[in-house]
Design a protein around this motif. Sequence first.
Motif, PDB file in Angstrom:
ATOM      1  N   ARG A 114      -2.544   7.120  -5.863  1.00 43.73           N
ATOM      2  CA  ARG A 114      -2.433   5.694  -6.215  1.00 43.73           C
ATOM      3  C   ARG A 114      -1.727   4.919  -5.103  1.00 43.73           C
ATOM      4  O   ARG A 114      -2.143   3.822  -4.755  1.00 43.73           O
ATOM      5  N   GLN A 115      -0.651   5.487  -4.576  1.00 43.23           N
ATOM      6  CA  GLN A 115       0.095   4.819  -3.503  1.00 43.23           C
ATOM      7  C   GLN A 115      -0.776   4.619  -2.270  1.00 43.23           C
ATOM      8  O   GLN A 115      -0.793   3.537  -1.686  1.00 43.23           O
ATOM      9  N   HIS A 116      -1.483   5.658  -1.875  1.00 41.76           N
ATOM     10  CA  HIS A 116      -2.334   5.546  -0.691  1.00 41.76           C
ATOM     11  C   HIS A 116      -3.476   4.563  -0.923  1.00 41.76           C
ATOM     12  O   HIS A 116      -3.763   3.725  -0.071  1.00 41.76           O
ATOM     13  N   ALA A 117      -4.121   4.652  -2.068  1.00 45.41           N
ATOM     14  CA  ALA A 117      -5.254   3.764  -2.357  1.00 45.41           C
ATOM     15  C   ALA A 117      -4.824   2.304  -2.376  1.00 45.41           C
ATOM     16  O   ALA A 117      -5.592   1.428  -1.956  1.00 45.41           O
ATOM     17  N   ALA A 118      -3.624   2.034  -2.822  1.00 42.51           N
ATOM     18  CA  ALA A 118      -3.135   0.649  -2.905  1.00 42.51           C
ATOM     19  C   ALA A 118      -3.072  -0.014  -1.528  1.00 42.51           C
ATOM     20  O   ALA A 118      -3.107  -1.246  -1.436  1.00 42.51           O
ATOM     21  N   ARG A 119      -3.024   0.766  -0.473  1.00 39.91           N
ATOM     22  CA  ARG A 119      -2.930   0.220   0.897  1.00 39.91           C
ATOM     23  C   ARG A 119      -4.288  -0.197   1.458  1.00 39.91           C
ATOM     24  O   ARG A 119      -4.344  -0.803   2.524  1.00 39.91           O
ATOM     25  N   PHE A 120      -5.373   0.141   0.768  1.00 38.63           N
ATOM     26  CA  PHE A 120      -6.707  -0.074   1.315  1.00 38.63           C
ATOM     27  C   PHE A 120      -7.546  -0.967   0.418  1.00 38.63           C
ATOM     28  O   PHE A 120      -7.388  -0.969  -0.802  1.00 38.63           O
ATOM     29  N   GLY A 121      -8.485  -1.676   1.045  1.00 39.29           N
ATOM     30  CA  GLY A 121      -9.516  -2.389   0.307  1.00 39.29           C
ATOM     31  C   GLY A 121     -10.688  -1.448   0.079  1.00 39.29           C
ATOM     32  O   GLY A 121     -10.812  -0.417   0.746  1.00 39.29           O
ATOM     33  N   LEU A 122     -11.572  -1.807  -0.826  1.00 36.32           N
ATOM     34  CA  LEU A 122     -12.710  -0.939  -1.145  1.00 36.32           C
ATOM     35  C   LEU A 122     -13.606  -0.659   0.055  1.00 36.32           C
ATOM     36  O   LEU A 122     -14.194   0.415   0.150  1.00 36.32           O
ATOM     37  N   ASP A 123     -13.719  -1.600   0.970  1.00 42.29           N
ATOM     38  CA  ASP A 123     -14.583  -1.425   2.135  1.00 42.29           C
ATOM     39  C   ASP A 123     -13.875  -0.788   3.329  1.00 42.29           C
ATOM     40  O   ASP A 123     -14.520  -0.452   4.316  1.00 42.29           O
ATOM     41  N   ASP A 124     -12.559  -0.615   3.232  1.00 47.71           N
ATOM     42  CA  ASP A 124     -11.804  -0.041   4.345  1.00 47.71           C
ATOM     43  C   ASP A 124     -12.169   1.429   4.538  1.00 47.71           C
ATOM     44  O   ASP A 124     -12.244   2.198   3.577  1.00 47.71           O
ATOM     45  N   LEU A 125     -12.382   1.796   5.793  1.00 56.82           N
ATOM     46  CA  LEU A 125     -12.660   3.194   6.112  1.00 56.82           C
ATOM     47  C   LEU A 125     -11.379   4.013   6.108  1.00 56.82           C
ATOM     48  O   LEU A 125     -10.298   3.515   6.439  1.00 56.82           O
ATOM     49  N   SER A 126     -11.544   5.255   5.759  1.00 60.98           N
ATOM     50  CA  SER A 126     -10.411   6.173   5.748  1.00 60.98           C
ATOM     51  C   SER A 126      -9.823   6.288   7.148  1.00 60.98           C
ATOM     52  O   SER A 126     -10.518   6.147   8.152  1.00 60.98           O
ATOM     53  N   GLU A 127      -8.534   6.583   7.181  1.00 57.25           N
ATOM     54  CA  GLU A 127      -7.858   6.797   8.458  1.00 57.25           C
ATOM     55  C   GLU A 127      -8.170   8.187   9.000  1.00 57.25           C
ATOM     56  O   GLU A 127      -8.106   8.425  10.192  1.00 57.25           O
ATOM     57  N   GLY A 128      -8.491   9.111   8.110  1.00 57.01           N
ATOM     58  CA  GLY A 128      -8.835  10.466   8.502  1.00 57.01           C
ATOM     59  C   GLY A 128     -10.296  10.747   8.230  1.00 57.01           C
ATOM     60  O   GLY A 128     -11.008   9.925   7.655  1.00 57.01           O
ATOM     61  N   ALA A 129     -10.726  11.914   8.653  1.00 57.83           N
ATOM     62  CA  ALA A 129     -12.111  12.343   8.429  1.00 57.83           C
ATOM     63  C   ALA A 129     -12.106  13.596   7.574  1.00 57.83           C
ATOM     64  O   ALA A 129     -11.140  14.364   7.574  1.00 57.83           O
ATOM     65  N   HIS A 130     -13.184  13.799   6.872  1.00 57.59           N
ATOM     66  CA  HIS A 130     -13.339  14.990   6.034  1.00 57.59           C
ATOM     67  C   HIS A 130     -13.441  16.218   6.945  1.00 57.59           C
ATOM     68  O   HIS A 130     -14.162  16.197   7.947  1.00 57.59           O
ATOM     69  N   ALA A 131     -12.732  17.269   6.596  1.00 58.82           N
ATOM     70  CA  ALA A 131     -12.679  18.464   7.446  1.00 58.82           C
ATOM     71  C   ALA A 131     -14.051  19.107   7.649  1.00 58.82           C
ATOM     72  O   ALA A 131     -14.352  19.574   8.743  1.00 58.82           O
ATOM     73  N   ARG A 132     -14.868  19.135   6.604  1.00 57.62           N
ATOM     74  CA  ARG A 132     -16.188  19.782   6.726  1.00 57.62           C
ATOM     75  C   ARG A 132     -17.218  18.884   7.373  1.00 57.62           C
ATOM     76  O   ARG A 132     -17.989  19.327   8.215  1.00 57.62           O
ATOM     77  N   THR A 133     -17.274  17.620   6.970  1.00 61.39           N
ATOM     78  CA  THR A 133     -18.343  16.734   7.441  1.00 61.39           C
ATOM     79  C   THR A 133     -17.979  15.984   8.711  1.00 61.39           C
ATOM     80  O   THR A 133     -18.868  15.533   9.430  1.00 61.39           O
ATOM     81  N   GLY A 134     -16.680  15.808   8.958  1.00 64.99           N
ATOM     82  CA  GLY A 134     -16.240  15.016  10.101  1.00 64.99           C
ATOM     83  C   GLY A 134     -16.421  13.518   9.875  1.00 64.99           C
ATOM     84  O   GLY A 134     -16.128  12.724  10.754  1.00 64.99           O
TER      85      GLY A 134
END
Length: 170
Positions: A114-134
């Motif tokens: 919840r804390q992390h999600a509150a920092r982002f808008g719905l269209d904002d890209l993640s700061e990290g990448a998924h380990a499997r997909t990149g």
Amino acid sequence: MTTERHEPSTTADERTMLEGWLEYHRQTLAWKCEGLTEDQLRTPSAEPSELTLMGLVRHMTEVERGWFRRVMAAEDAGPVYYSDADPDGEFHFSPGDTWEQAYACWQAEIDKARQHAARFGLDDLSEGAHARTGKRYNLRWIYTHMIEEYARHNGHADLLRERIDGATGE
């Protein structure tokens, strides 16, 4: 403890709706585990499956941690239960593992999510990448995936709970 489940408003905006459905499914899994003994929470569905209610909660702890901490926030948060040596570790319990610990860890990960999600808008890209997909994902995709993940596993929880004590429900 009695888990209260609240369906989201039928007229909410998109973010409120997504967050509402995610919370509803989190509450549903907690509800499915309510009132059971430690042994019942560790009871597998049927041979050869290792699926248990406690294992599902531990699995969802890892899923919350992976998507919101590692992918969304690029936080260096290693696994809690699994390892390279035991990739299904969330379903393997030691005698010292307890429901109280599993539940507390799950709730802590939900709070962090919840804390992390509150920092982002719905269209904002993640700061990290998924380990499997990149790949990087926007918060909307992550919310939608988390709803799907909980909904699927809540179906498993329904079957587990019915096998354990006959309780059924939505």
